[in-house]
Design an enzyme around this catalytic site. Structure first.
Site, short mmCIF file in Angstrom:
data_model
loop_
_atom_site.label_atom_id
_atom_site.label_comp_id
_atom_site.label_asym_id
_atom_site.label_seq_id
_atom_site.Cartn_x
_atom_site.Cartn_y
_atom_site.Cartn_z
N HIS A 67 6.55 6.12 1.57
CA HIS A 67 7.41 4.99 1.16
C HIS A 67 8.30 5.42 -0.01
O HIS A 67 9.48 5.07 -0.06
CB HIS A 67 6.57 3.80 0.70
N ALA A 125 0.86 -1.20 0.00
CA ALA A 125 0.00 0.00 0.00
C ALA A 125 0.89 1.24 0.00
O ALA A 125 0.74 2.15 0.83
CB ALA A 125 -0.96 -0.01 1.19
#
Ligand code: PAF
Length: 283
Positions: A36, A31
């Protein structure tokens, strides 16, 4: 970019890459969002042109203390591979839970100090599950470096302790929190917020900034935490799990005001548990 689905594929894909330069690992549960992506780009810079960036995408069941939370965790594998590719990742490791863990697994990892407070106090077994999977990933990838976000400040502190206490020859790097324009820390859980709670959630950041100013002005830790709790609890449907001011290194009570402090909090916005933190100093 290569994708390994099994440990065997991972080992054989990595073997020729090791001699070229650093191997930098970014463990994730998928996800993937801009937070990230910033870790992956940092990994790319650290690895350099010759080195190797490895991202793992594995929704680790062992670290969930609540089956509902695991079931509701978003999974976006196709999009995740695009994010990895666009951030310059060389190799993605995407195993299944059945492949990662033997059915009769009987080993566990326990950190007995830093994981007893904050999130550890309300999520029994969570950090044992994190340490277990990260230790396995370290053994499988054998990176030179690994990067973790500071949003999970306690996780980073515990993993630093694991590396130190178990003499794991890997350098850990902490990456700054990435936020939306309105201050909400990016999280895979944000998509599950109701529109009302999404609109209210930036109050977390505002309360942390107010706490930082109050700490610098010399206010007492107890008063600062009480103010944060009162601000957030006043939002309909919000329940504060904890808001604590601790020593940033030990995560214990502040014993020396010259050391860096941390205000860490977790709050339920409806069914969604959000965490955030801010480093504080008296000056
Ligand atoms: O921070 C996370 O996403 C997870 O806890 C980690 C480090 C990938 C382990 O599953």
């Amino acid at each position: 970019m290569q994708t390994a689905y099994t440990k065997e594929e991972l080992r054989s894909m990595l073997a020729p890459l090791r001699a070229r330069g650093p191997v930098v690992l970014v463990p994730t549960m998928g996800a993937l969002h801009e937070g990230h992506a910033s870790l992956l780009r940092q990994a790319r810079r650290l690895a350099g042109a010759e080195g190797t960036v490895v991202a793992s995408i594995f929704l680790n069941p062992v670290q969930f203390d609540n089956a509902g939370d695991l079931a509701a965790y978003p999974q976006t594998p196709r999009q995740d591979l695009h994010v990895c590719e666009s951030c310059g990742v060389d190799l993605v490791f995407m195993p299944t839970p059945g492949h990662m863990y033997s059915k009769d697994r009987s080993m566990a990892m326990e950190e007995t100090c830093l994981s007893t407070v904050l999130c550890g106090a309300s999520r029994p077994g969570h950090f044992a599950g994190v340490c277990l999977v990260v230790c396995k990933l370290f053994n499988l990838v054998q990176p030179t470096d690994a990067i973790f976000g500071k949003k999970d400040y306690q996780q980073l502190a515990i993993l630093r302790r694991m590396v130190r206490d178990l003499d794991i020859p890997i350098t850990l790097h902490g990456a700054e929190i990435v936020r939306e324009a309105d201050g909400l820390a990016l999280s895979s859980r944000n998509v599950r917020l109701s529109p009302e709670h999404r609109a209210a959630a930036p109050a977390i950041r505002r309360s942390l900034l107010a706490a930082r100013a109050a700490y610098a002005a010399g206010d007492a830790p107890g008063d600062i935490c009480a103010a944060v709790k009162a601000t957030l609890s006043a939002i309909p449907g919000v329940r504060v799990d904890y808001a604590e001011l601790v020593d940033a290194a030990t995560l214990g009570p502040i014993s020396d005001e010259n050391r860096l402090a941390l205000l860490a909090l977790a709050a339920w916005f409806g069914e969604v548990r959000l965490i955030d933190n801010i480093e504080l100093s008296r000056s």
